[in-house]
Design an enzyme around this catalytic site. Structure first.
Site, mmCIF file in Angstrom:
data_model
loop_
_atom_site.group_PDB
_atom_site.id
_atom_site.type_symbol
_atom_site.label_atom_id
_atom_site.label_comp_id
_atom_site.label_asym_id
_atom_site.label_seq_id
_atom_site.Cartn_x
_atom_site.Cartn_y
_atom_site.Cartn_z
ATOM 1 N N GLU A 38 1.674 -0.414 -4.962
ATOM 2 C CA GLU A 38 0.762 0.693 -5.290
ATOM 3 C C GLU A 38 1.632 1.933 -5.448
ATOM 4 O O GLU A 38 1.946 2.616 -4.469
ATOM 5 C CB GLU A 38 -0.286 0.892 -4.191
ATOM 6 N N ASP A 77 0.824 -1.203 0.000
ATOM 7 C CA ASP A 77 0.000 0.000 0.000
ATOM 8 C C ASP A 77 0.861 1.256 0.000
ATOM 9 O O ASP A 77 1.889 1.326 0.688
ATOM 10 C CB ASP A 77 -0.873 -0.004 1.264
HETATM 11 O O1 ISL Z 1 -5.735 9.998 -2.600
HETATM 12 C C1 ISL Z 1 -4.844 9.823 -3.392
HETATM 13 C C2 ISL Z 1 -4.239 10.940 -4.119
HETATM 14 O O2 ISL Z 1 -4.481 12.128 -3.501
HETATM 15 C C3 ISL Z 1 -4.328 8.483 -3.683
HETATM 16 O O3 ISL Z 1 -3.186 8.533 -4.430
HETATM 17 C C4 ISL Z 1 -4.044 7.694 -2.410
HETATM 18 O O4 ISL Z 1 -2.889 8.188 -1.810
HETATM 19 C C5 ISL Z 1 -3.836 6.276 -2.741
HETATM 20 O O5 ISL Z 1 -5.008 5.858 -3.380
HETATM 21 C C6 ISL Z 1 -3.512 5.453 -1.514
HETATM 22 O O6 ISL Z 1 -4.469 4.452 -1.331
HETATM 23 C C7 ISL Z 1 -4.183 3.391 -0.474
HETATM 24 O O7 ISL Z 1 -3.834 3.809 0.819
HETATM 25 C C8 ISL Z 1 -4.839 4.506 1.552
HETATM 26 C C9 ISL Z 1 -6.165 3.753 1.548
HETATM 27 O O8 ISL Z 1 -7.163 4.597 2.048
HETATM 28 C C10 ISL Z 1 -6.544 3.284 0.159
HETATM 29 O O9 ISL Z 1 -7.723 2.526 0.210
HETATM 30 C C11 ISL Z 1 -5.389 2.490 -0.361
HETATM 31 O O10 ISL Z 1 -5.649 1.903 -1.608
HETATM 32 C C12 ISL Z 1 -4.322 4.659 2.949
HETATM 33 O O11 ISL Z 1 -3.858 3.427 3.427
#
Ligand code: ISL
Length: 536
Positions: A263, A213
């Site tokens: 990610e 993540d």
């Molecule tokens: O919100 C974003 C950009 O401003 C995204 O890039 C975000 O940082 C990204 O989607 C991170 O997501 C992941 O980590 C988050 C969680 O809430 C998400 O569901 C997960 O996919 C925090 O752990």
């Protein structure tokens, strides 16, 4: 000239896998309490086997106060009681394995829950303690320390909230996401050690891979300086220190033949590809493709850039149309703006779902014909639309942290419809589901779609069954009329055509029409927003 394809072994499964994302809370409810769980997944494994997927990626299933849907982990070695037990997770991994389905777990290294034992100990130990060194605690700025230590922007798009929270003892702590998700200090050796042990813990339990993540956010400039747009290096995104972290993770994974999918949201393709060097992560999500509008030039460019950026590091591409954070594909493609961006999400966006669904069907055949791995988010195979959740039922912190302007991400997390003629569309609940299902949800139920040869589910099943026809070698574009994507795989043996223009096009010579996302026109031509797979 095409490169010869090196011999592949079963260890290369991930290079061309179809990987299904399970958002446990919304997949299937085994105990009837309104929340999905591991018992629900176990009961639906035959469905996943019939769909033909190679692996399941489970969003976090660990002990968690669920302030961010489980991305706030209190204990990596325990399953949240809402979902089941560790013994049940082990059974699930084994049962999936018996059906030839591998398991990928989700690790959230940037932060933990504020209920994690480390953070509780840090709060109790007070300023200056070694316990606080595992996080980013700082005095505030201003005469009385009343101002946050720096001005970093929240990583929840659209959030107007600060990334620092002040404690009664006067110190502030950093959280790029919610205050319930304190950021870990990755410069601390204990943080690195603990995560490598967590990786081993899950690999020992038979998982085949780990999704990482927010993989580009872990490392921070130790000075925590203010954010200056465009300044290089960025104080908290894509820092060079990360590569050393992932190289040591890779050594752990190699002990188990495990794989990583990162990610990594980075606009710079060269910087993105660094994470995929042979001694780092195996794969990373293709957010450029996910965000790309339904436009022939833009899609072709996105595909070419993806393949070009992966080639130098020898990593396979991934193809992703949606996940638990973004607008569902059928809805997005049915809007005037077919691109995805967090910033443009809004209430009440007009949507033509018939159009969006036709395009989503074509996009399914497009992505499943490309070289690399494909990620499929639960419900995508049912063609589920994004749901506008009533404001009083929204749980997603992204909504609240935007001051209520962003609809948040719950609209793609609605409990799945399994059985049309059953309470809560057969999700399994005996009581109200954790997010409400809209009135027409039963019409998307998996049991109806299984009986309907024209359904999205049947299209996905067929496409996944036929996908090996495209092999794992390179892609070659063929000349095509404006607005038409036409490429071949397997030295021309397998064709994929997608018509994004208003003009129907003739099919090239072929021996067999393998699959179409919709019917041909009466003249046997490929109509608008339709894709077809052909054997030459
Ligand atoms: O919100 C974003 C950009 O401003 C995204 O890039 C975000 O940082 C990204 O989607 C991170 O997501 C992941 O980590 C988050 C969680 O809430 C998400 O569901 C997960 O996919 C925090 O752990």
């Amino acid at each position: 000239m095409a490169q010869p394809t090196p011999a592949r072994t079963h260890l290369d499964w991930w290079r061309s896998a179809v990987i299904y994302q399970v958002y446990v809370r919304s997949f299937a409810d085994g105990d009837g309490d309104g929340t999905g769980d591991l018992a629900g997944v176990r009961a639906r494994l035959p469905y996943l086997a019939e769909l033909g997927v190679d692996a399941l990626w489970f969003t976090p299933w660990y002990l968690s106060p669920l302030k961010d849907g489980g991305y706030d982990v209190a204990d990596y070695r325990a399953i949240d009681p809402a979902f089941g037990t560790l013994a049940e997770a082990e059974k699930l991994i084994a049962e999936a394995g018996e059906l030839g389905i591998r398991t990928i777990v989700d690790i959230v290294p940037n932060h933990v829950s504020d209920q994690h034992s480390w953070f509780r100990a840090a709060l109790a130990a007070g300023p200056g303690s070694p316990e606080r060194e595992l996080f980013h605690f700082r005095p505030g700025r201003g005469e009385h320390g009343e101002l946050p230590p720096n001005d970093w922007p929240s990583q929840f798009a659209g959030s107007t909230e600060p990334v620092w929270t002040r404690l009664p003892d006067g110190e502030w702590y950093l959280h790029l996401f919610t205050p319930e998700q304190p950021d870990l200090n990755w410069a601390h050796p204990a943080v690195r050690r603990e995560h490598e042990e967590v990786l081993r813990f899950w690999f020992e339990r038979g998982v085949a891979g780990v999704r990482i993540d927010s993989a580009a956010l872990l490392a921070k400039d130790p000075e925590l300086p203010d954010f200056v747009e465009g300044r290089d290096p960025n104080p908290f995104v894509d820092r060079d220190e990360l590569h050393d972290i992932y190289r040591s993770w890779r050594r752990v994974a190699d002990d188990y033949d495990g794989i990583f999918v990162g990610e990594v949201w980075l606009p710079d393709t060269e910087r993105f590809a660094r994470y995929l060097r042979p001694d780092e992560l195996h794969t990373a999500f293709n957010f450029a493709f996910l965000s790309c509008p339904w436009d022939p030039e833009r899609l072709r460019t996105s595909i070419d850039e993806t393949l070009a950026e992966h080639a130098p590091v020898g990593a396979p591409a991934t193809w992703v149309l949606c996940n638990h954070d973004v607008t569902r594909t059928a809805t997005r493609y049915g809007r005037e703006d077919t691109a995805f961006a967090f910033a443009t999400k809004a209430y009440g966006t007009p949507t033509d779902l018939v159009l969006g669904t036709r395009r989503a069907r074509a996009a399914a055949l497009l992505s499943l014909a490309l070289p690399g791995a494909v990620y499929l988010y639960q419900g995508e195979e049912l063609g589920l639309p994004e749901v506008e959740i009533p404001r009083d039922r929204i749980e997603d912190p992204m909504h609240f942290r935007s001051g209520g302007t962003d609809p948040g991400r719950d609209g793609c997390r609605v409990p799945l419809p399994w059985v049309a003629d059953a309470p809560y569309a057969g999700f399994g609940s005996q009581q109200e589901t954790w997010l409400p299902q809209p009135v027409n949800w039963s019409s998307y139920a998996a049991d109806l779609q299984a009986e309907d040869s024209g359904s999205m589910l049947r299209l996905y099943r067929e496409a996944i069954r036929l996908r090996p026809a495209f092999g794992d070698g390179p892609l070659t574009w063929r000349p095509a009329p404006d607005g038409v994507l036409h490429f071949v795989r397997q030295d021309g043996a397998a064709h994929c055509l997608v018509n994004l223009s208003a003009t129907p096009v003739d099919l090239p010579d072929h021996s067999e029409l393998l699959l179409g996302s919709g019917p041909l026109d009466p003249q046997g031509r490929l109509p608008q927003d339709t894709a077809v797979w052909l054997r030459a």
